[in-house]
Motif scaffolding. Structure first.
Motif, PDB file in Angstrom:
ATOM      1  N   ASP A 133      16.308  13.233   1.026  1.00  0.00           N
ATOM      2  CA  ASP A 133      17.321  12.782   0.068  1.00  0.00           C
ATOM      3  C   ASP A 133      16.806  11.553  -0.677  1.00  0.00           C
ATOM      4  N   TYR A 134      15.851  11.769  -1.582  1.00  0.00           N
ATOM      5  CA  TYR A 134      15.309  10.725  -2.446  1.00  0.00           C
ATOM      6  C   TYR A 134      14.842  11.395  -3.740  1.00  0.00           C
ATOM      7  N   LEU A 135      14.576  10.569  -4.763  1.00  0.00           N
ATOM      8  CA  LEU A 135      14.242  11.118  -6.080  1.00  0.00           C
ATOM      9  C   LEU A 135      12.746  11.363  -6.251  1.00  0.00           C
ATOM     10  N   HIS A 136      11.926  10.451  -5.758  1.00  0.00           N
ATOM     11  CA  HIS A 136      10.483  10.575  -5.978  1.00  0.00           C
ATOM     12  C   HIS A 136       9.745   9.896  -4.835  1.00  0.00           C
ATOM     13  N   ARG A 137       8.564  10.430  -4.501  1.00  0.00           N
ATOM     14  CA  ARG A 137       7.778   9.920  -3.387  1.00  0.00           C
ATOM     15  C   ARG A 137       6.340   9.675  -3.836  1.00  0.00           C
ATOM     16  N   GLN A 138       5.795   8.508  -3.428  1.00  0.00           N
ATOM     17  CA  GLN A 138       4.402   8.166  -3.691  1.00  0.00           C
ATOM     18  C   GLN A 138       3.770   7.668  -2.397  1.00  0.00           C
ATOM     19  N   GLN A 139       2.506   7.990  -2.204  1.00  0.00           N
ATOM     20  CA  GLN A 139       1.838   7.631  -0.954  1.00  0.00           C
ATOM     21  C   GLN A 139       0.438   7.087  -1.232  1.00  0.00           C
ATOM     22  N   TYR A 140       0.057   6.046  -0.458  1.00  0.00           N
ATOM     23  CA  TYR A 140      -1.239   5.402  -0.617  1.00  0.00           C
ATOM     24  C   TYR A 140      -1.862   5.191   0.760  1.00  0.00           C
ATOM     25  N   SER A 141      -3.175   5.307   0.808  1.00  0.00           N
ATOM     26  CA  SER A 141      -3.928   5.028   2.023  1.00  0.00           C
ATOM     27  C   SER A 141      -4.415   3.582   1.971  1.00  0.00           C
ATOM     28  N   ILE A 142      -4.084   2.816   3.004  1.00  0.00           N
ATOM     29  CA  ILE A 142      -4.417   1.393   3.043  1.00  0.00           C
ATOM     30  C   ILE A 142      -5.463   1.156   4.131  1.00  0.00           C
ATOM     31  N   LYS A 143      -6.585   0.599   3.748  1.00  0.00           N
ATOM     32  CA  LYS A 143      -7.629   0.273   4.705  1.00  0.00           C
ATOM     33  C   LYS A 143      -7.339  -1.059   5.402  1.00  0.00           C
ATOM     34  N   LYS A 144      -7.979  -1.256   6.529  1.00  0.00           N
ATOM     35  CA  LYS A 144      -7.784  -2.461   7.314  1.00  0.00           C
ATOM     36  C   LYS A 144      -8.148  -3.698   6.505  1.00  0.00           C
ATOM     37  N   ASN A 145      -7.230  -4.684   6.490  1.00  0.00           N
ATOM     38  CA  ASN A 145      -7.414  -5.959   5.779  1.00  0.00           C
ATOM     39  C   ASN A 145      -7.631  -5.777   4.282  1.00  0.00           C
ATOM     40  N   ASP A 146      -7.232  -4.628   3.731  1.00  0.00           N
ATOM     41  CA  ASP A 146      -7.338  -4.390   2.294  1.00  0.00           C
ATOM     42  C   ASP A 146      -6.097  -4.929   1.609  1.00  0.00           C
ATOM     43  N   LYS A 147      -6.263  -5.868   0.678  1.00  0.00           N
ATOM     44  CA  LYS A 147      -5.153  -6.484  -0.038  1.00  0.00           C
ATOM     45  C   LYS A 147      -5.113  -6.052  -1.499  1.00  0.00           C
ATOM     46  N   GLU A 148      -5.603  -4.871  -1.785  1.00  0.00           N
ATOM     47  CA  GLU A 148      -5.601  -4.373  -3.150  1.00  0.00           C
ATOM     48  C   GLU A 148      -4.176  -4.021  -3.584  1.00  0.00           C
ATOM     49  N   GLU A 149      -3.825  -4.358  -4.811  1.00  0.00           N
ATOM     50  CA  GLU A 149      -2.488  -4.090  -5.320  1.00  0.00           C
ATOM     51  C   GLU A 149      -2.283  -2.590  -5.554  1.00  0.00           C
ATOM     52  N   LYS A 150      -1.103  -2.121  -5.179  1.00  0.00           N
ATOM     53  CA  LYS A 150      -0.728  -0.726  -5.367  1.00  0.00           C
ATOM     54  C   LYS A 150       0.436  -0.658  -6.357  1.00  0.00           C
ATOM     55  N   TYR A 151       0.266   0.209  -7.366  1.00  0.00           N
ATOM     56  CA  TYR A 151       1.256   0.302  -8.436  1.00  0.00           C
ATOM     57  C   TYR A 151       2.148   1.521  -8.200  1.00  0.00           C
ATOM     58  N   CYS A 152       3.463   1.276  -8.128  1.00  0.00           N
ATOM     59  CA  CYS A 152       4.437   2.350  -7.901  1.00  0.00           C
ATOM     60  C   CYS A 152       5.312   2.488  -9.144  1.00  0.00           C
ATOM     61  N   GLN A 153       5.506   3.720  -9.595  1.00  0.00           N
ATOM     62  CA  GLN A 153       6.307   3.951 -10.790  1.00  0.00           C
ATOM     63  C   GLN A 153       6.924   5.342 -10.730  1.00  0.00           C
ATOM     64  N   LEU A 154       8.128   5.441 -11.252  1.00  0.00           N
ATOM     65  CA  LEU A 154       8.777   6.737 -11.373  1.00  0.00           C
ATOM     66  C   LEU A 154       8.096   7.551 -12.468  1.00  0.00           C
ATOM     67  N   PRO A 155       7.985   8.856 -12.313  1.00  0.00           N
ATOM     68  CA  PRO A 155       7.395   9.674 -13.386  1.00  0.00           C
ATOM     69  C   PRO A 155       8.291   9.687 -14.620  1.00  0.00           C
ATOM     70  N   GLU A 156       7.681   9.902 -15.764  1.00  0.00           N
ATOM     71  CA  GLU A 156       8.432   9.867 -17.022  1.00  0.00           C
ATOM     72  C   GLU A 156       9.483  10.970 -17.091  1.00  0.00           C
ATOM     73  N   ASP A 157       9.189  12.119 -16.517  1.00  0.00           N
ATOM     74  CA  ASP A 157      10.146  13.218 -16.590  1.00  0.00           C
ATOM     75  C   ASP A 157      11.351  13.011 -15.679  1.00  0.00           C
ATOM     76  N   ALA A 158      11.332  11.958 -14.817  1.00  0.00           N
ATOM     77  CA  ALA A 158      12.493  11.683 -13.969  1.00  0.00           C
ATOM     78  C   ALA A 158      13.670  11.185 -14.790  1.00  0.00           C
ATOM     79  N   GLN A 159      13.393  10.478 -15.897  1.00  0.00           N
ATOM     80  CA  GLN A 159      14.423   9.989 -16.812  1.00  0.00           C
ATOM     81  C   GLN A 159      15.482   9.158 -16.080  1.00  0.00           C
TER      82      GLN A 159
END
Length: 332
Positions: A133-159
């Motif tokens: 029961d959610y609108l959109h799902r995004q998943q990322y693999s995070i390495k140990k001690n990795d502080k890289e920024e992850k960008y999350c956004q709804l798809p355009e067709d979700a409106q």
């Protein structure tokens, strides 16, 4: 002989019977109060008189290692239409799963299922508990001690440009951090972290922030992670960061949504010294106000928080005496 004496005194002195009844009443009251452990409130005068009278329950704390960390590096730039940037900081390889428009009741049902039904150790377990029961799902693999920024956004067709007025039926964004490796789940007591994030939209434009953080334990409990109000070592925010008008607006919107926390007292201290004696190191957290402002020597003299005057129900130390001695001892 004694009975005859009491009868004689009663016949010649009616006040004697009243005095006897009154004394018996006082003795009975004192016995009852002493039996049930009820004390008479006293006015705090000095440490010598009140050290034994204060009875603040001290919680037995258990130290656990949290492998998950999550921050929002650019809260001012986040929105439902533009997305949000998250920075994970994990001690092991993890999986970051973001759920846009997650159902509010389903999420809290999922947390209860973690306690009573099954353990939420993987993203799939949470999705099964949510019934997707959610609108959109995004998943990322995070390495140990990795502080890289992850960008999350709804798809355009979700409106989707907003999630409606308060009370809302869906959270804008829910971030789930889980351990990627099976063997790591056997090492750590904390196996997952759920972060509920507010993202600005057309209805409510207060800045992006983490509203709630839940730590899920392998034993089947979950804890609400809350901020402590420290009385020292606090850097005041610069005037250019947030204006007073914007802060007041954000506070009003949070209160309307029922999400506002109690505001901490203004920070005036610039060291780690106790706010009372100004000598000992701050070590004790007072509950339920969550002010960390007293040292080991002063905490036993207070039934009310010296910062907010709220009555203290419980308290716990930030570190044990052994850890303090090890930190203060000179290192060779």
């Amino acid at each position: 002989m004694a009975a005859a004496l009491l009868v004689t005194l009663y016949e010649y002195s009616p006040l004697f019977s009243i005095a006897v009844v009154f004394v018996c009443f006082l003795v009975t009251c004192s016995l009852v109060l002493g039996w049930f452990g009820l004390g008479v409130p006293v006015i705090l005068r000095n440490s010598e008189e009140t050290e034994s009278s204060t009875r603040v329950l001290k919680k037995q704390m258990r130290q656990v290692k949290n492998p998950f960390g999550l921050e929002i590096p650019h809260p001012a730039a986040a929105s439902v239409t533009k997305g949000v940037t998250l920075t994970p900081d994990c001690l092991e390889d993890c999986i970051l799963t973001c759920y846009w428009g997650c159902s509010v009741p389903k999420l809290h049902e999922a947390l209860q299922k973690h306690v009573y039904c099954f353990r939420i150790k993987t993203p799939q377990a949470l999705e099964d508990a949510l019934y997707s029961d959610y609108l959109h799902r995004q998943q990322y693999s995070i390495k140990k001690n990795d502080k890289e920024e992850k960008y999350c956004q709804l798809p355009e067709d979700a409106q989707v440009v907003g999630f409606g007025p308060v009370p809302r039926s869906r959270y804008p964004l829910v971030a789930l951090l889980t351990l990627a490796e099976e063997e790591d789940r056997e090492i750590y007591d904390i196996v997952a972290m759920v972060a509920v994030i507010h993202v600005p939209d057309e209805s409510y434009r207060l800045s992006c922030r983490i509203l709630y953080q839940y730590l899920l334990l392998a034993q089947g409990q979950y804890h609400d992670l809350k901020q402590l109000f420290m009385s020292a070592n606090t850097t005041a925010p610069s005037p250019s960061a947030t204006s007073p008008g914007e802060t007041n607006t954000d506070r009003t919107l949070l209160e309307k949504a029922g999400l506002a926390e109690d505001e901490p007292e203004p920070h005036e201290e610039t060291s780690k010294d106790c706010v009372v004696c100004q000598n000992g190191t701050v070590n004790w957290v007072l509950l339920p106000c969550r002010h960390a402002c007293l040292c080991d020597g002063c905490v036993k003299y207070f039934q009310q928080c010296p910062m907010c005057r709220q009555f203290v129900q419980e308290s716990f130390p930030l570190c044990s005496k052994k850890e303090q001695e090890e930190a203060e001892s000179p290192r060779i």
